[in-house]
Write a protein that holds these residues in place. Structure first.
Motif, mmCIF file in Angstrom:
data_model
loop_
_atom_site.group_PDB
_atom_site.id
_atom_site.type_symbol
_atom_site.label_atom_id
_atom_site.label_comp_id
_atom_site.label_asym_id
_atom_site.label_seq_id
_atom_site.Cartn_x
_atom_site.Cartn_y
_atom_site.Cartn_z
ATOM 1 N N ASN A 97 0.803 -1.221 0.000
ATOM 2 C CA ASN A 97 0.000 0.000 0.000
ATOM 3 C C ASN A 97 0.838 1.274 0.000
ATOM 4 O OD1 ASN A 97 0.225 -1.281 2.814
ATOM 5 N ND2 ASN A 97 -0.175 0.855 3.327
ATOM 6 N N GLN B 23 -2.519 -4.288 -3.790
ATOM 7 C CA GLN B 23 -2.514 -2.856 -3.512
ATOM 8 C C GLN B 23 -3.693 -2.149 -4.195
ATOM 9 O OE1 GLN B 23 -0.229 -0.842 -6.323
ATOM 10 N NE2 GLN B 23 0.811 0.464 -4.861
ATOM 11 N N VAL B 24 -4.331 -1.244 -3.442
ATOM 12 C CA VAL B 24 -5.366 -0.363 -3.982
ATOM 13 C C VAL B 24 -4.787 1.048 -3.941
ATOM 14 C CG1 VAL B 24 -7.694 0.553 -3.707
ATOM 15 C CG2 VAL B 24 -7.219 -1.844 -3.141
ATOM 16 N N GLY C 227 -3.856 4.664 -3.326
ATOM 17 C CA GLY C 227 -4.458 5.685 -2.466
ATOM 18 C C GLY C 227 -5.160 5.153 -1.242
ATOM 19 N N SER C 228 -5.018 3.857 -0.948
ATOM 20 C CA SER C 228 -5.731 3.262 0.185
ATOM 21 C C SER C 228 -4.832 2.275 0.912
ATOM 22 C CB SER C 228 -6.990 2.536 -0.314
ATOM 23 O OG SER C 228 -7.597 1.797 0.728
ATOM 24 N N ASN C 229 -5.130 2.059 2.204
ATOM 25 C CA ASN C 229 -4.440 1.014 2.967
ATOM 26 C C ASN C 229 -5.055 -0.356 2.721
ATOM 27 O OD1 ASN C 229 -2.491 2.596 4.299
ATOM 28 N ND2 ASN C 229 -3.968 3.228 5.848
ATOM 29 N N GLU C 230 -6.225 -0.380 2.111
ATOM 30 C CA GLU C 230 -6.942 -1.639 1.923
ATOM 31 C C GLU C 230 -6.279 -2.505 0.857
ATOM 32 O OE1 GLU C 230 -11.004 -0.828 1.046
ATOM 33 O OE2 GLU C 230 -11.494 -0.341 3.132
ATOM 34 N N HIS D 1 -7.047 -5.558 -2.099
ATOM 35 C CA HIS D 1 -8.110 -6.149 -2.913
ATOM 36 C C HIS D 1 -7.491 -6.814 -4.130
ATOM 37 C CE1 HIS D 1 -11.406 -6.163 -5.931
ATOM 38 N NE2 HIS D 1 -12.159 -6.409 -4.871
ATOM 39 N N HIS E 99 -7.026 -4.700 8.425
ATOM 40 C CA HIS E 99 -5.926 -4.549 7.468
ATOM 41 C C HIS E 99 -5.734 -5.799 6.605
ATOM 42 C CE1 HIS E 99 -5.131 -1.178 10.086
ATOM 43 N NE2 HIS E 99 -4.239 -0.732 9.242
ATOM 44 N N CYS F 230 -9.484 -7.607 1.543
ATOM 45 C CA CYS F 230 -10.925 -7.340 1.616
ATOM 46 C C CYS F 230 -11.781 -8.444 0.994
ATOM 47 C CB CYS F 230 -11.236 -6.012 0.924
ATOM 48 S SG CYS F 230 -10.629 -4.563 1.800
#
Length: 274
Positions: free
Chosen positions: A88, A126-127, A129-132, A134, A174, A177
């Protein structure tokens, strides 16, 4: 072809160029060099090294250029292949420009390689702009196609975001998702293990009956049981991974360190800014 495969799994190196404001005043470059110093002492040389994301802290072109020089220097001493995944904190275009020295694009960075009969599959959770984390359908379809042909010693998947539950709901937030999509893609395949990072703590368990191991960070660790805060700890480590008799065996290795608290992020801090 040798009977076993032995390799090193690192994660979360969080490198910045020298002189740049270091995260928590920790010298992440020295932490990485210290791990390589330990690897050179191993009785058995690893077949390869893989780093599962958060290669740099800020994801800038100059940070990736510096990381490439640092890794070239250290890997030349081992003389084995190196494989990288993105996390991320990473930037797809700047990684391509600064590290790979290619044209910058936002295209996902994923691939597979064969090492002594073991297939290593590196995914991009990695997404931007996000810590999520997917896994998109393009990768999942590619994964299903890749796994449709078994490898002699099976497959190990490397992804930044873990899939095994942690001790707290905060750390569980974390995780990947869409783990069920991954589970469906690897069902009935030759996958013998999954390796990840992101949470900066060793977290080992089963995912759909398959061993899954998240590694602690090279740059720093996180105390895993705090329910309402994230306690960043000055420690470091890596995993030794053995593939033997069709199984993945993980040996977490701790580096010497002060184990001091360097920063605590509290949930109320986030709520106060929202």
């Amino acid at each position: 072809m040798q009977d076993t495969v032995f390799f090193v799994h690192m994660s979360d190196t969080h490198i910045n160029i020298p002189g740049k404001n270091p995260l928590f005043k920790i010298d992440a470059s020295q932490k990485l060099r210290d791990v390589f110093t330990e690897l050179e002492k191993l009785e058995r040389k690893p077949d390869f090294v893989v780093i599962s994301g958060d290669l740099t802290q800020d994801g800038n072109v100059e940070d990736y250029s510096y990381l490439r020089l640092l890794l070239e220097e250290e890997m030349s001493k081992l003389g084995v292949p190196l494989y990288l995944a993105l996390g991320n904190h990473d930037s797809r275009p700047y990684f391509r420009e600064g590290y790979l020295e290619e044209e910058p694009t936002e295209e996902s960075y994923y691939y597979s390689v064969m090492e002594s009969g073991l297939r290593l599959i590196v995914l991009n959770t990695q997404v931007p702009g996000s810590n999520e984390g997917h896994l998109d359908e393009e990768q999942l379809e590619w994964l299903r196609e890749t796994l449709s042909t078994p490898a002699p010693k099976g497959s190990i998947i490397v992804l930044h975001h873990p899939v095994v539950p942690t001790p707290t709901a905060l750390m569980d937030s974390h995780l990947l998702c869409n783990p069920q999509d991954l589970a469906d893609a690897i069902a009935g395949s030759d996958v013998i293990g999954l390796l990840s990072g992101h949470i900066h703590v060793n977290n080992i368990g089963l995912f759909e009956g398959i061993p899954s191991a998240a590694a602690t960070g090279v740059a720093f660790g996180i105390e895993p049981t705090a329910a309402h805060s994230m306690k960043f700890i000055d420690n470091s480590g890596y995993n030794l991974v053995l593939v033997k008799d069709g199984r993945m065996i993980v040996h977490p290795m701790a580096m010497p360190g002060e184990q001091r608290l360097v920063f605590e992020w509290k949930m109320e801090m986030e709520q106060a800014h929202s």
